[in-house]
Scaffold this active site. Sequence first.
Site, short mmCIF file in Angstrom:
data_model
loop_
_atom_site.label_atom_id
_atom_site.label_comp_id
_atom_site.label_asym_id
_atom_site.label_seq_id
_atom_site.Cartn_x
_atom_site.Cartn_y
_atom_site.Cartn_z
N ARG A 8 12.68 68.53 68.44
CA ARG A 8 12.04 68.66 69.76
C ARG A 8 12.77 67.83 70.80
O ARG A 8 12.76 68.16 71.97
CB ARG A 8 10.55 68.30 69.70
CG ARG A 8 9.70 69.36 69.02
CD ARG A 8 8.22 69.04 69.12
NE ARG A 8 7.93 67.73 68.55
CZ ARG A 8 7.68 67.50 67.27
NH1 ARG A 8 7.67 68.50 66.41
NH2 ARG A 8 7.44 66.28 66.84
N GLU A 61 5.68 58.26 61.24
CA GLU A 61 4.23 58.10 61.21
C GLU A 61 3.70 58.64 59.88
O GLU A 61 2.77 58.11 59.30
CB GLU A 61 3.61 58.86 62.39
CG GLU A 61 2.12 58.62 62.59
CD GLU A 61 1.57 59.41 63.76
OE1 GLU A 61 0.35 59.41 63.94
OE2 GLU A 61 2.36 60.05 64.49
#
Lengths: 192, 192
Positions: free
Chosen positions: A77, A114
Amino acid sequence: VHVGDRADGAGASATGAEAIRLLTGLVRNVADHPQPGIVFKDITPLLGHPDAYATAIAALAAPFQGRVDQVAAIEARGFILGAPVAYALGTGLVPMRKVGKLPAATASAPYALEYGEAVLEMHVDALRPEERVLVVDDVIATGGTARAAIRLVEGVGARVVGITALLEIAGLGGRAGLDGYDVRVVLPPTPD
Amino acid sequence: VHVGDRADGAGASATGAEAIRLLTGLVRNVADHPQPGIVFKDITPLLGHPDAYATAIAALAAPFQGRVDQVAAIEARGFILGAPVAYALGTGLVPMRKVGKLPAATASAPYALEYGEAVLEMHVDALRPEERVLVVDDVIATGGTARAAIRLVEGVGARVVGITALLEIAGLGGRAGLDGYDVRVVLPPTPD
């Protein structure tokens, strides 16, 4: 629409409350992606809105106009934001990719996500010593990806001029690990 | 450098022999990537050269100025070219991604690669019926990825205005499978 028109007016409009509202309203929360319990910030509605997309790119680029030789964009992204930022700034684009994707000799930087772990790679001949580099990603979460990108840039003797992203998840404390760097995030931080 | 200057002059300079020589000289062949026997066309030297990158983006965009509502870019190298093309054309950007990457409801199109198989996905709400879409990828090889992208665009009732890439590997016959579409490739075709 003339590209220059947008780039010129970007600094002002992008920091304006109306622009921020437009962009923020086009980020949607998707529950349980890519894993149960994770709320994913989906920027595709923003990407698909021509004015919002142009505003976002111009806002990412504006603080670094004339100060950057190369934009380092993080797969995947980060490519969608970093590549037009490079075009808007008139710089080259250095892809930082997942392991095994780049065909020539690479440097590697492992990092914690994460959710999970990964390795970021860069071609060792992609940057020259002292080149000024802007690192672009979509989100700053734990900051692990950005720190890996910094290690790759500095590892070949180039300089990190700044780190920029569209979004920041403040609750994960990514900014603390980027102390001493010029970190710019377009949208207001979200708690999680 | 002012972005508009570049976009304005692009049509002419990009088709010029000098520009083509610049871009062609910055594509390097890497043997045995990603598999033994494959010669990979590495565009990263071109991406990292500010003038070449700007010229390439402007050349990809120029034929479609004013004719496109959305640019559909194919993960991952297609993002690096398609995203700035969307910015240059003032359109939205629709990411076409590998399976499981897009968080919301998707349509899927399986396709055969030069080496292997894959599935391309698009958010079903990414395009409206009758929207005019330009498909951007780095290379046209067998044309399988482009055909999958076309199926996704047309599957939601939008229209493919064109398909554009930086490179074409003529020996793999990709263009034959794209009959009836406006296919534009910036660099002269290479045999393999």
